[in-house]
Design a protein around this motif. Sequence first.
Motif, PDB file in Angstrom:
ATOM      1  N   UNK A 223      42.128  10.451  11.508  1.00 10.74           N
ATOM      2  CA  UNK A 223      40.842   9.956  11.160  1.00 10.74           C
ATOM      3  C   UNK A 223      40.663   8.888  12.094  1.00 10.74           C
ATOM      4  N   UNK A 224      41.695   7.969  12.084  1.00 13.56           N
ATOM      5  CA  UNK A 224      41.557   6.779  13.063  1.00 13.56           C
ATOM      6  C   UNK A 224      41.564   7.085  14.583  1.00 13.56           C
ATOM      7  N   UNK A 225      42.139   8.224  14.827  1.00  8.29           N
ATOM      8  CA  UNK A 225      42.080   8.177  16.311  1.00  8.29           C
ATOM      9  C   UNK A 225      40.528   8.733  16.652  1.00  8.29           C
ATOM     10  N   UNK A 226      39.774   9.752  15.804  1.00  8.89           N
ATOM     11  CA  UNK A 226      38.719  10.173  16.092  1.00  8.89           C
ATOM     12  C   UNK A 226      37.606   8.919  15.993  1.00  8.89           C
ATOM     13  N   UNK A 227      37.655   8.016  15.061  1.00  8.53           N
ATOM     14  CA  UNK A 227      36.981   7.041  14.972  1.00  8.53           C
ATOM     15  C   UNK A 227      36.983   5.990  15.981  1.00  8.53           C
ATOM     16  N   UNK A 228      38.225   5.754  16.236  1.00  8.83           N
ATOM     17  CA  UNK A 228      38.437   4.764  17.553  1.00  8.83           C
ATOM     18  C   UNK A 228      37.806   5.671  18.896  1.00  8.83           C
ATOM     19  N   UNK A 244      18.730  -5.733  27.811  1.00 11.09           N
ATOM     20  CA  UNK A 244      17.961  -5.607  26.981  1.00 11.09           C
ATOM     21  C   UNK A 244      18.017  -6.501  25.669  1.00 11.09           C
ATOM     22  N   UNK A 245      19.257  -7.390  25.834  1.00 14.15           N
ATOM     23  CA  UNK A 245      19.532  -8.264  24.802  1.00 14.15           C
ATOM     24  C   UNK A 245      19.974  -7.696  23.562  1.00 14.15           C
ATOM     25  N   UNK A 246      19.240  -6.268  23.005  1.00 13.34           N
ATOM     26  CA  UNK A 246      19.600  -5.744  21.876  1.00 13.34           C
ATOM     27  C   UNK A 246      20.096  -4.471  21.920  1.00 13.34           C
ATOM     28  N   UNK A 247      21.139  -4.029  21.417  1.00  9.47           N
ATOM     29  CA  UNK A 247      21.386  -2.599  21.461  1.00  9.47           C
ATOM     30  C   UNK A 247      20.533  -1.494  20.588  1.00  9.47           C
ATOM     31  N   UNK A 248      20.670  -0.450  20.917  1.00 14.78           N
ATOM     32  CA  UNK A 248      19.792   0.593  20.219  1.00 14.78           C
ATOM     33  C   UNK A 248      20.295   0.617  18.886  1.00 14.78           C
ATOM     34  N   UNK A 249      19.426   1.140  17.794  1.00 14.73           N
ATOM     35  CA  UNK A 249      19.883   1.122  16.271  1.00 14.73           C
ATOM     36  C   UNK A 249      20.894   2.137  16.291  1.00 14.73           C
ATOM     37  N   UNK A 250      20.845   3.116  16.923  1.00 13.48           N
ATOM     38  CA  UNK A 250      21.958   3.994  16.692  1.00 13.48           C
ATOM     39  C   UNK A 250      23.421   3.598  17.129  1.00 13.48           C
ATOM     40  N   UNK A 251      23.404   2.838  18.386  1.00 13.67           N
ATOM     41  CA  UNK A 251      24.522   2.468  18.867  1.00 13.67           C
ATOM     42  C   UNK A 251      25.100   1.077  17.855  1.00 13.67           C
ATOM     43  N   UNK A 252      24.235   0.211  17.311  1.00 11.86           N
ATOM     44  CA  UNK A 252      24.591  -0.498  16.409  1.00 11.86           C
ATOM     45  C   UNK A 252      25.234  -0.226  15.373  1.00 11.86           C
ATOM     46  N   UNK A 253      24.821   1.160  14.732  1.00 14.96           N
ATOM     47  CA  UNK A 253      25.097   1.585  13.575  1.00 14.96           C
ATOM     48  C   UNK A 253      26.563   2.289  13.594  1.00 14.96           C
ATOM     49  N   UNK A 254      26.415   2.981  15.013  1.00 18.86           N
ATOM     50  CA  UNK A 254      27.885   3.495  15.187  1.00 18.86           C
ATOM     51  C   UNK A 254      29.139   2.561  15.311  1.00 18.86           C
ATOM     52  N   UNK A 255      29.118   1.454  16.321  1.00 18.82           N
ATOM     53  CA  UNK A 255      30.100   0.549  16.090  1.00 18.82           C
ATOM     54  C   UNK A 255      30.319   0.038  15.129  1.00 18.82           C
ATOM     55  N   UNK A 256      29.607  -0.548  14.170  1.00 26.59           N
ATOM     56  CA  UNK A 256      29.573  -1.141  12.875  1.00 26.59           C
ATOM     57  C   UNK A 256      30.197  -0.241  11.873  1.00 26.59           C
ATOM     58  N   UNK A 257      29.824   1.056  11.825  1.00 25.85           N
ATOM     59  CA  UNK A 257      30.558   1.954  10.986  1.00 25.85           C
ATOM     60  C   UNK A 257      32.018   2.195  11.482  1.00 25.85           C
ATOM     61  N   UNK A 258      32.215   2.491  12.511  1.00 28.18           N
ATOM     62  CA  UNK A 258      33.484   2.738  13.183  1.00 28.18           C
ATOM     63  C   UNK A 258      34.631   1.695  12.558  1.00 28.18           C
TER      64      UNK A 258
END
Length: 325
Positions: A223-228, A244-258
């Motif tokens: 689990x952790x390896x996949x998330x990492x 662009x100073x701000x990441x795309x919404x999908x990228x922001x969700x991805x890193x925060x969720x990980x």
Amino acid sequence: MCFTGYGNIAAGAARALPVLTAMLGLAVMAAAVGEIDSDRAKVFAIAYVGVRVLSDRAWRGRSAIVVDWPVAQLGAGVVPWIVSLWIDGPWRYDLRAIGLGIDLFVSFTFDRERMTRSIAERQARAAGRRPGPHAISIARLDEAHFGERLGLFMIIVLGEGVLMVTQAMSDLEVWNRTGYGTVIGSLVLLAGLWALMLRRGYGGVPMLGESAPPRVMLFLHCVVAGVLAALASGMGELVESVPHAHPETSTRWLVCAAVAAIGLVGAGAAIAGNGWLWGLRPLAPALLIPALAVLLDPGVAGLVWLLVLAVALQLVATRAKATRQ
């Protein structure tokens, strides 16, 4: 994982040729995965099936049952992969996901006695004997060595994150304050995750104790390896979004969720090993700060440093326990 288990259990009796051949198959998979939505999807599947068959054959002739990682000897999950070779379109990926699901289900829920009996009967038939009680031994992992191997693998995945960040930085046309803050914060975040998973954890799993059963350790490690790995990809995209100073919404969700998912696994491991009171201490920063970062959208550098804060507070929350140990 199959061949790490083989080397761990067979130790000095491990044969070099199967391991080197497996490395060739894994190299083909790694080369093909970048174009997995093209004709290379079939090459990837063929290499995967080949490595799995080789894993099973490495144990042939050894009267031993690998109870801690039975996928090394059981090939039911390979069948959907073979079928996918004749399927085009998205269904082939669904079949492969089903195959992986079967493998994971078998690995973490199998009945040890039933598996031992089934493999003993299969080996008896292959040798021309009548099925019955024969000399079958239980092959157990050397847990200390295996935990060290899993930790090393997690370091490699973290290194992939460092590679993603540095390559994305080299592609930036202008290096400015936001870029420096994002890159430095990203590397600090990866270093903090290293400390959380290896200094505060075991086998690359945050807050996991050394007494954890091998199957639990292996499941959480997967689990952790996949998330990492997903986080490493997202870190590169964060650096790419600096202009662009701000990441795309999908990228922001991805890193925060990980980051939240890694913290959630760590909190669960801490609860299992030390009780609810201890496990809930790192859970709050692991979930609340990434959620805050998603909602506020503080810019690319601000987002990274909020995630650094989430990991740092988890390290602080578990410091007293680590010091006593």
